[in-house]
Design a protein around this motif. Structure first.
Motif, short mmCIF file in Angstrom:
data_model
loop_
_atom_site.label_atom_id
_atom_site.label_comp_id
_atom_site.label_asym_id
_atom_site.label_seq_id
_atom_site.Cartn_x
_atom_site.Cartn_y
_atom_site.Cartn_z
N CYS A 293 36.35 43.73 36.31
CA CYS A 293 36.84 42.82 37.36
C CYS A 293 37.96 42.13 37.11
O CYS A 293 38.74 41.84 38.19
CB CYS A 293 35.59 41.47 37.52
SG CYS A 293 34.15 42.36 38.11
N GLN B 91 28.56 36.88 39.94
CA GLN B 91 27.55 37.62 38.71
C GLN B 91 28.11 39.00 38.30
O GLN B 91 27.89 39.32 37.17
CB GLN B 91 26.17 37.60 39.51
CG GLN B 91 25.40 36.36 39.49
CD GLN B 91 24.30 36.72 40.59
OE1 GLN B 91 24.16 37.33 41.49
NE2 GLN B 91 23.10 36.13 40.03
N CYS B 92 28.85 39.56 39.24
CA CYS B 92 29.42 40.85 38.98
C CYS B 92 30.68 40.72 37.97
O CYS B 92 30.76 41.37 37.12
CB CYS B 92 30.17 41.42 40.33
SG CYS B 92 28.81 42.48 41.30
N GLN B 93 31.37 39.65 38.12
CA GLN B 93 32.28 39.00 37.06
C GLN B 93 31.78 38.72 35.81
O GLN B 93 32.51 39.16 34.91
CB GLN B 93 33.12 37.95 37.79
CG GLN B 93 34.10 38.34 38.94
CD GLN B 93 34.92 37.07 39.29
OE1 GLN B 93 34.27 36.20 39.44
NE2 GLN B 93 36.15 37.48 39.44
N ASP C 133 40.84 47.10 46.02
CA ASP C 133 39.70 46.38 46.80
C ASP C 133 38.51 47.56 46.98
O ASP C 133 37.25 47.00 46.97
CB ASP C 133 40.19 46.06 48.15
CG ASP C 133 41.24 44.74 47.96
OD1 ASP C 133 40.99 44.21 46.79
OD2 ASP C 133 42.04 44.59 48.94
N LYS D 268 30.43 46.27 44.17
CA LYS D 268 29.47 45.12 44.90
C LYS D 268 28.17 46.05 45.48
O LYS D 268 27.16 45.45 45.42
CB LYS D 268 30.22 44.49 45.92
CG LYS D 268 31.10 43.32 45.65
CD LYS D 268 31.78 42.96 46.57
CE LYS D 268 33.03 42.05 46.17
NZ LYS D 268 33.91 41.42 47.27
N ASP E 147 25.82 38.61 43.69
CA ASP E 147 27.37 38.35 44.28
C ASP E 147 28.36 38.65 43.32
O ASP E 147 28.08 39.06 42.09
CB ASP E 147 27.05 36.85 44.64
CG ASP E 147 26.77 35.83 43.34
OD1 ASP E 147 27.45 36.17 42.39
OD2 ASP E 147 26.31 34.73 43.61
N TRP E 148 29.62 38.12 43.91
CA TRP E 148 30.78 38.42 43.01
C TRP E 148 31.01 37.89 41.78
O TRP E 148 31.11 38.38 40.72
CB TRP E 148 32.03 38.36 43.85
CG TRP E 148 33.36 38.76 43.29
CD1 TRP E 148 34.41 37.76 43.04
CD2 TRP E 148 33.49 40.15 42.51
NE1 TRP E 148 35.26 38.68 42.26
CE2 TRP E 148 34.98 39.93 42.22
CE3 TRP E 148 32.85 41.30 42.89
CZ2 TRP E 148 35.68 41.02 41.76
CZ3 TRP E 148 33.66 42.36 42.37
CH2 TRP E 148 34.93 42.28 41.80
N HIS F 200 36.37 47.64 43.88
CA HIS F 200 35.71 46.25 43.88
C HIS F 200 34.53 46.37 44.78
O HIS F 200 33.30 45.75 44.58
CB HIS F 200 36.43 45.04 43.99
CG HIS F 200 37.44 44.67 42.95
ND1 HIS F 200 38.67 43.83 43.18
CD2 HIS F 200 37.39 45.18 41.82
CE1 HIS F 200 39.34 43.87 42.19
NE2 HIS F 200 38.51 44.60 41.26
N ASN F 201 34.55 46.89 45.68
CA ASN F 201 33.59 47.03 46.91
C ASN F 201 32.58 48.01 46.34
O ASN F 201 31.17 47.89 46.67
CB ASN F 201 34.09 47.59 48.12
CG ASN F 201 35.00 46.54 48.80
OD1 ASN F 201 34.74 45.25 48.77
ND2 ASN F 201 36.02 46.86 49.53
#
Length: 665
Positions: free
Chosen positions: A103, A94-96, A77, A84, A91-92, A80-81
């Motif tokens: 991711c 778009q990150c993926q 986590d 971000k 947003d998440w 992942h933060n």
């Protein structure tokens, strides 16, 4: 949680002892170096951050880096933060989309495996990839000019070796290039989109990272641009073709902070060098002093006192020091070493891992065991074509890569027609632009280590120039102490050229002999005088496999319209040197200016399978309106082509083909 379990409970701590403090310092230095030099959110960057997050901040460790997480899920986590935070505008979801590998793969299971590798002392093996892969995001302000596939089909591969142990790597601009998680992500892109061909282009001597990244983006914007009205489909690259730039560790000559930093961080070695040079300089100094004393005795000179003896010794020392430091500051031998020992092995590893990943994906789709005959047949039929483009010393990199990847070596491989680079890749064209390779490479007895590898190429194109002063003069100086012979240091493959009317020269010979006799027209010069590039003692086969593009008078690499002869040779070099130093032309690298005929020809060569002589000449007529490029098509026809009459080929093969015969050029 999956089946894998942590072998040691979190959080991790270093021992509270002097040995623990030392271990802490070593680990922090190692992990910090990885994070600083790795592409953010790549595979080995993530693994280094996982270990950092697992340790408590002991011995003055930065608590923002070493957070002592007590659970693998918390570590995943936290990563992942960080993503971000890095991509604040997304947003998440778009990150993926932008970092799919990171991711998808960085989860609790991934964290556990990484930490277990660390505790088993297998961490080096777990992160052991000597390259990184990036995707091109597009150059700001040029997205509209770029074709639909520009940003989706352009990639960058970078060797993770730095130019020096004291100098950190220069990472690509994150606004232009996004790192892939690892080569598996590139393999998934190729597999899912059914990419059919890859073209890899690498640079030459004295190309620092930042400059090459800009060249790659400019080339991609041109190669994937929208076709112009009335143009041919092969004028640009399409959706089934990838363009990949490869950067191996090269550095800027002379004005380079890394050279100073490298010396200052190793003062003891520097002093050892200076001391050794001082002792060696006494030998010629004593000889010169003895000669001056002898001259004084016979009244040739007078008043040669001790001060002159000291001046002679100091002069010899500083002369040698200046010459040796100059050779080091031009970084030619440094780049050559890195090209052979870093660039070539790292690129070979890239192809090996890419082939392995593609094979794994295909086996998953077929659902068959690896040793099934149907699998091998399917793999061979669906191989991806790999074209290779090397400029200058990059040609040396590619030749050595082919040497590493070739299944077999030596003269016994002459009957092999296997063009594979593994199970899922096969060789297409090899394009060498002004290659910094000895002409001797193509001769019998000097090329056993590349003969079988070069034979696997579909076609080989040589772009060369007799006016390449960088290759002819600087390469001679740089290779003077390293090449086995003087001729190898002074005659480079990139200086081969053709006479003004090569077709007429060939037509002077009987048709039956034309295949081999045409090699007589290949010329090369040292400084003023020219000679035949192919001598009677030469082996023919590799020379015959090349198609020659003499670009001596092409715009971008030349500014003099004079024809070459012994009277114009030096003036041509002098004038071109002036225009080269003022930035008007690039006598060594102008082949890749996007306005030149050679660069406009590249998309055609990348996409058309085994083009005939007529096809290539047609394209040259389109792009080279001033007829500045002289062309000689390969003497040995490509299998399946109709470039040379069958009866001529058969009669030629039955003639004297023994090396060194009276009919040899």
């Amino acid at each position: 949680m999956g089946a894998t379990q942590l072998e040691e409970a979190l959080p991790y701590r270093w021992a509270e002892s002097s040995a623990g403090r030392e271990a802490c310092a070593n680990d922090q230095r190692w992990l910090g170096g990885i994070v600083a030099n790795a592409a953010p959110f790549s595979d080995w960057w993530a693994k280094a951050r996982i270990v950092q997050l697992a340790y408590e901040p002991m011995y003055d460790a930065d608590p923002a880096v070493y957070q002592g997480k007590a659970d693998p899920r918390a570590i995943a986590d936290a990563l992942h933060n960080e993503l971000k935070t890095h991509a604040q505008a997304f947003d998440w979801a778009q990150c993926q989309e932008r970092y799919p590998g990171f991711c998808r793969l960085v989860d609790e299971e991934y964290v556990i495996k990484t930490l277990n590798h660390w505790k088993r002392r297998e961490f080096t093996k777990a992160i052991g990839r000597n390259f990184e892969v990036y995707r091109y995001l597009g150059q700001e302000g040029k997205q509209g000019e770029c074709g639909e596939w520009c940003t989706q089909n352009t990639f960058l591969v970078v060797s993770t070796a730095s130019v020096s142990l004291a100098v950190e790597r220069s990472l690509p601009n994150p606004k232009l290039f996004r790192p892939l998680f690892n080569v598996d992500e590139l393999a998934e892109i190729i597999h899912q989109r059914n990419i059919r061909a890859l073209t890899l282009r690498t640079h030459g001597y004295a190309n620092p990272a930042g400059g090459f990244y800009k060249f790659l983006s400019d080339e991609a914007n041109y190669l994937f641009a929208k076709p112009k009205p009335g143009g041919e489909p092969t004028d640009t690259l399409g959706e089934e073709h990838l363009y990949i730039g490869y950067h191996w560790p090269s550095e800027q000559p002379v004005f380079n902070r890394g050279l100073i930093r490298d010396s200052m961080s190793n003062l003891e070695i520097l002093m050892k060098f200076l001391g050794s040079l001082l002792l060696l300089s006494f030998i010629p100094s004593v000889v010169l002093i003895g000669l001056t004393e002898l001259a004084e005795k016979i009244d040739l000179v007078r008043d040669v006192g001790p001060q002159w003896h000291l001046a002679i010794a100091a002069g010899v020392f500083f002369l040698w020091l200046s010459l040796l430091m100059l050779l080091r500051s031009v970084v030619y031998q440094r780049d050559r070493y890195r090209a052979i020992h870093y660039g070539a092995p790292d690129l070979a590893e890239f192809f090996w891992r890419l082939d392995k990943s593609l094979k794994r994906l295909m086996l998953q789709d077929m659902g068959l065991p690896e040793r099934d005959e149907r699998v091998q047949l399917a793999l061979k039929r669906s191989r991806k074509l790999v074209n290779l483009i090397g400029h200058s010393m990059g040609g040396l990199v590619l030749v050595n890569v082919l040497r590493v990847l070739s299944d077999r070596f030596g003269k016994d491989d002459q009957e092999s027609n296997d063009d594979g680079l593994g199970d899922c890749l096969k060789l297409g064209k090899l394009i060498l632009a002004s290659p910094d390779i000895p002409l001797e490479l193509l001769r019998e007895g000097r090329n056993n280590y590349v003969r079988s590898a070069i034979r696997r190429c579909e076609q080989i194109y040589l772009m060369s120039s007799d006016r390449d002063i960088v290759l002819r003069y600087l390469s001679t100086l740089g290779n003077w102490f390293s090449e086995p012979s003087v001729e190898m240091s002074g005659l480079r493959l990139g200086n081969v050229f053709l006479p003004p009317n090569p077709e007429k020269e060939i037509q002077k010979t009987p048709r039956r002999k034309r295949r081999r006799e045409q090699l007589k027209i290949l010329l090369i010069r040292g400084a003023i005088l020219t000679r035949q590039a192919v001598r009677p003692t030469s082996a023919y086969d590799l020379f015959e496999n090349f198609s020659y593009l003499d670009c001596s008078k092409m715009k971008g690499v030349n500014a003099v319209a004079l024809e070459l002869n012994p009277f114009t040779a030096i003036p041509i070099d002098a004038i071109n040197t002036f225009f080269y130093l003022t930035g008007r032309i690039d006598v060594h690298g102008g082949y890749f200016f996007t306005y030149t005929p050679t660069f406009k020809l590249l998309p055609f060569l990348m996409q058309v399978t085994a083009p005939s002589e007529e096809d290539v000449r047609h394209e040259l007529d389109r792009f080279d309106e001033r007829d500045t490029i002289r062309f000689l098509y390969r003497a040995i026809p490509t299998p399946g082509s109709v470039d040379i009459d069958t009866s001529v080929v058969e009669s030629d093969e039955q003639s004297d083909i023994a090396i060194g015969s009276s009919e040899a050029p």
